[in-house]
Each structure stands twice: as C-alpha cells, then as structure tokens.
Write an enzyme that holds these catalytic residues in place. Structure first.
Site, PDB file in Angstrom:
ATOM      1  N   HIS A  54      14.457  52.037  87.786  1.00 15.38           N
ATOM      2  CA  HIS A  54      15.680  51.466  88.347  1.00 15.38           C
ATOM      3  C   HIS A  54      16.887  52.113  87.656  1.00 15.38           C
ATOM      4  O   HIS A  54      16.781  52.544  86.495  1.00 15.38           O
ATOM      5  CB  HIS A  54      15.664  49.948  88.105  1.00 15.38           C
ATOM      6  CG  HIS A  54      16.812  49.214  88.695  1.00 15.38           C
ATOM      7  ND1 HIS A  54      18.016  49.081  88.044  1.00 15.38           N
ATOM      8  CD2 HIS A  54      16.949  48.571  89.878  1.00 15.38           C
ATOM      9  CE1 HIS A  54      18.843  48.371  88.794  1.00 15.38           C
ATOM     10  NE2 HIS A  54      18.233  48.060  89.914  1.00 15.38           N
ATOM     11  N   PRO A  55      18.044  52.194  88.314  1.00 14.13           N
ATOM     12  CA  PRO A  55      19.181  52.919  87.722  1.00 14.13           C
ATOM     13  C   PRO A  55      19.602  52.506  86.316  1.00 14.13           C
ATOM     14  O   PRO A  55      20.115  53.341  85.568  1.00 14.13           O
ATOM     15  CB  PRO A  55      20.307  52.659  88.730  1.00 14.13           C
ATOM     16  CG  PRO A  55      19.596  52.543  90.036  1.00 14.13           C
ATOM     17  CD  PRO A  55      18.306  51.826  89.717  1.00 14.13           C
ATOM     18  N   VAL A  56      19.399  51.242  85.928  1.00 17.00           N
ATOM     19  CA  VAL A  56      19.826  50.852  84.583  1.00 17.00           C
ATOM     20  C   VAL A  56      18.785  51.183  83.515  1.00 17.00           C
ATOM     21  O   VAL A  56      19.035  50.980  82.331  1.00 17.00           O
ATOM     22  CB  VAL A  56      20.170  49.345  84.497  1.00 17.00           C
ATOM     23  CG1 VAL A  56      21.324  49.000  85.402  1.00 17.00           C
ATOM     24  CG2 VAL A  56      18.952  48.484  84.812  1.00 17.00           C
ATOM     25  N   LYS A  57      17.626  51.703  83.917  1.00 15.37           N
ATOM     26  CA  LYS A  57      16.577  52.007  82.958  1.00 15.37           C
ATOM     27  C   LYS A  57      16.803  53.375  82.307  1.00 15.37           C
ATOM     28  O   LYS A  57      17.693  54.131  82.676  1.00 15.37           O
ATOM     29  CB  LYS A  57      15.211  51.967  83.645  1.00 15.37           C
ATOM     30  CG  LYS A  57      14.849  50.624  84.271  1.00 15.37           C
ATOM     31  CD  LYS A  57      14.781  49.510  83.250  1.00 15.37           C
ATOM     32  CE  LYS A  57      13.999  48.293  83.739  1.00 15.37           C
ATOM     33  NZ  LYS A  57      14.485  47.719  85.001  1.00 15.37           N
ATOM     34  N   HIS A  58      15.954  53.718  81.340  1.00 11.94           N
ATOM     35  CA  HIS A  58      16.088  54.973  80.602  1.00 11.94           C
ATOM     36  C   HIS A  58      16.039  56.186  81.526  1.00 11.94           C
ATOM     37  O   HIS A  58      16.772  57.159  81.342  1.00 11.94           O
ATOM     38  CB  HIS A  58      14.962  55.110  79.572  1.00 11.94           C
ATOM     39  CG  HIS A  58      15.001  54.112  78.471  1.00 11.94           C
ATOM     40  ND1 HIS A  58      14.829  52.765  78.677  1.00 11.94           N
ATOM     41  CD2 HIS A  58      15.196  54.264  77.126  1.00 11.94           C
ATOM     42  CE1 HIS A  58      14.901  52.133  77.518  1.00 11.94           C
ATOM     43  NE2 HIS A  58      15.136  53.017  76.563  1.00 11.94           N
TER      44      HIS A  58
END
Length: 392
Positions: free
Chosen positions: A190-194
């Site tokens: 997901h975009p907020v992940k590493h």
C-alpha cells in the site's frame, strides 16, 4: 507549512520510467515482471519462495486457504492490527480468538497466547497470526517453540516490517518473512508502506507444498502445468483444480515494486534516522510516552531491527492532540481501533473490556509522520507542535 501526512509514498523518475517501459511492453499482466519482483523480494527477506498478489488482504486470505482453515479452525491473533489479520480466518469460516498485547510494545503477548493454548486440549487451536505492529518484530523463535509443542501453524503478518528483524537465541538476525520460524509471512505494498506499488501484497515461505498451493489459489485454482494436468487436450488446455480467486497483481505494479525495492535499504536507514530524532526529542518529555521496541529486536551493539512503518506515541489527551495537530496541518493517525470492538466482532460475542491492555493502548496512541521523504524541517515542526500541546 504544507500538509504533513502520517505516511506517504515516494515516487522517483526511475519508478515512473520502469512503469512506462512495462506499459510499452508485451505484458501488462501475467508477464515476466511478476516473477522478477517475486525473486527479488524473496532474496531481500531471505526466503525460498515469494508469491505476489493483489494486496495484503488477499495474501492473508490465500495463507488461510493454503493452511486449510475451515469451520472447525480456531486461530489466535492480536486485537491491535488492521482487521484483515483476523478477517482472513473468517473468510474461510474459521473462528478468531484474540490474545491481549504487551503494553510496552503493543505486540501480541506470547505469554498470554501460551495461557490460552495450554488452557485447552491439544488440537483445539489451529494456528497463530502474530503481527509485526508498526514495524516492531515479534520474537517468532519463542512463538515457534510454543507452536511446535501444540501443533500450531504460524502466519507472520509482516505488512509493517519488510527489512525488520529480531535477534534469535544464537545472536543471529532473523529477518521478517524469512520463513525460519513462520510457515508463511505476508507483506503489503500500500502507498504508506515501505515499498509502494499502489496496491499489492506478497507471501513468502520456505515450504514448497504451500508455495504451489498459493500459486494455484492466486489464479482461480487454474493450472496449465502439464505435470499437474489430469488430462491434456493441447497447448490451449487448462484445468480448474481448486476453487481459487483472481488475486493476481499486474506487471506494471511489479515493475514499480522492483525499483522501490532497490531503494529499500536507503528508505529503512532514513526511517531509523527519523525515529532517533523523535526518540531524542521526546526523551524525558512530560506527558509523552514513546511506544517501546521489542528487546529481541536489539542487537548487542545497539542496532535496532524495528522497521518503523509507524512511530507511535501515547498521550493522555489523544483526541485533543490529534485535533490540535490537524489545525496545524499535521495529519497524525490512530493505529488501531481494537479489532474486537468493531461492530462485526461484537456481533460474534466480543465486547469492550475483554482485552484491557489493547483498549488502554488505543485510548492513548497516536502515529506521528514517518516516511523517508519527511524533511528535517517538517519533523522539527511536528516535534515543536507535539511538545507545545503537551505543555499546555
């Protein structure tokens, strides 16, 4: 100050070019970039096999399917997680039971898991889904010992922790998802992940049989492998051998994942640097408690295996601080509302008060901005505003 979110993707020209090149290639899905991403990711975490899928929830669902979760299965997980960690069991008809957290780390309390398992006959529970919450690794060596004693499988929810590790009893780093102690592990892109692919997920395992099941279930339960076909009418022939799902991930997203993965170590170093600045700023600050790191994730020379997807503080007036920060364009977030308090899980018998440590954590927790492209100036602004509110 421009808006500062709690997390965000970092897209470079190299990322964009990789996607463009794939868009101009012969394959937009089911092409070579999928296997390339899988192989690169398996090497990164130290696992034998990796299976890329459409998202982290799909990854969890396929794990439950591959392990045979059904109406007779009882699986333990933590209430402090995104609900997908529990829902994957329900998708397969199984029963979810929660174990409370260690308040120092917000990780599932292995001692409480042991109490639950040992209070029932052997075979009562099927498995455990520990969560490396915020990037803080669970000590899977300890959990594996318990699992082996009672015949349990382990699915590590490492959605927050690619590149994270704990130190085992021999002093060796055990990277999240390497398959040494868990039967399978899952990750989210997901975009907020590493690692950001817009949407996407990965399953890693060292078990070849599970790997083959995952490949089958990912694509409708269909195979074209001549060695697996029960009949073969020709080059066009395929067989649906199991009831699977369309959980495939497109090549263009895998192309993005490959270039993102190439910068993973750089991103991790920056996350740890940001965490150190927060640690120093809040050390001894009145009214601000920093969520602790699992002691097992610290090496003898002080290196941390915490992957810092989130940086979590706890304050008495969480709602007040949340609103104050938003007024100053800082969009902190709360992770997570305890899963057992959701209306769905209340509907199957859980209630507020069942897991006091998880509920106490929730009442005070707040995730501050944490992502590699956060500037020093932005971080100092966040620190200044947090301190200003807590002194008021």
């Amino acid at each position: 100050m421009k808006p500062i979110p709690y997390g965000r993707q970092h897209i470079t020209e190299a990322d964009i070019q990789a996607v463009v090149e794939t868009l101009q290639s012969d394959f937009l899905t089911q092409g070579p970039k999928v296997a390339e991403f899988e192989q690169a990711f398996a090497r990164y975490v130290g696992a034998k096999y990796a299976v890329a899928v459409s998202n982290g929830t799909a990854a969890l669902h396929l794990c439950a399917m591959a392990l045979g979760v059904n109406e007779t299965s009882r699986v333990i997980t933590t209430p402090i997680t995104f609900v997908a960690s529990a829902n994957c069991v329900r998708y397969c008809g199984g029963t979810v039971e929660f174990a409370d957290i260690d308040p120092a780390t917000a990780l599932i309390d292995i001692a409480k898991v042991r109490q639950m398992v040992e209070s029932k006959p052997k075979g009562y529970y099927s498995g455990v889904i520990p969560v490396d919450f915020a990037g803080n690794p669970v000590n899977l060596e300890q959990l594996r010992e318990l699992a082996d004693e009672h015949g349990l499988w382990i699915v590590e929810d490492a959605a927050h922790a690619p590149g994270g590790f704990f130190v085992d009893s021999q002093g060796k780093k055990q990277f999240c998802g390497n398959g040494r102690y868990a039967d399978m592990a899952i990750f989210s892109f997901h975009p907020v992940k590493h690692i950001a692919t817009s949407e996407g997920g990965m399953i890693t395992t060292n078990d070849e049989e599970l790997y083959k099941k995952l490949l089958l279930y990912r694509t409708h339960g269909i195979t074209r492998d001549p060695e697996l076909l029960q009949e073969n009418h020709g080059g066009w022939y395929m067989e649906m051998q199991e009831l699977g799902y369309n959980y495939r991930i497109p090549d263009m997203l895998c192309a993005l994942g490959i270039t993102q993965l190439a910068r993973a170590d750089e991103g991790m170093a920056r996350r740890k640097q940001i965490a150190r600045v927060y640690d120093e700023a809040f050390a001894g600050a009145t009214g601000i408690d920093v969520l602790g790191t699992n002691p097992a994730a610290l090496t003898a020379d002080g290196e941390t295996g915490h992957a810092y997807h989130l940086y979590v503080i706890q304050v008495q007036d969480r709602k007040g601080l949340y609103d104050f920060l938003r007024e100053h364009n800082i969009f902190a977030q709360v992770h997570y509302i305890p899963a057992h308090t959701m209306p769905y899980y209340r509907g199957v018998g859980y209630k507020k008060g069942d897991f006091p440590e998880a509920e106490g954590y929730y009442e005070a927790c707040l995730s501050l901005p944490m992502y590699p492209s956060l500037t020093d100036e932005e971080q100092q602004y966040v620190i200044e505003k947090v301190k200003a509110f807590c002194k008021a």
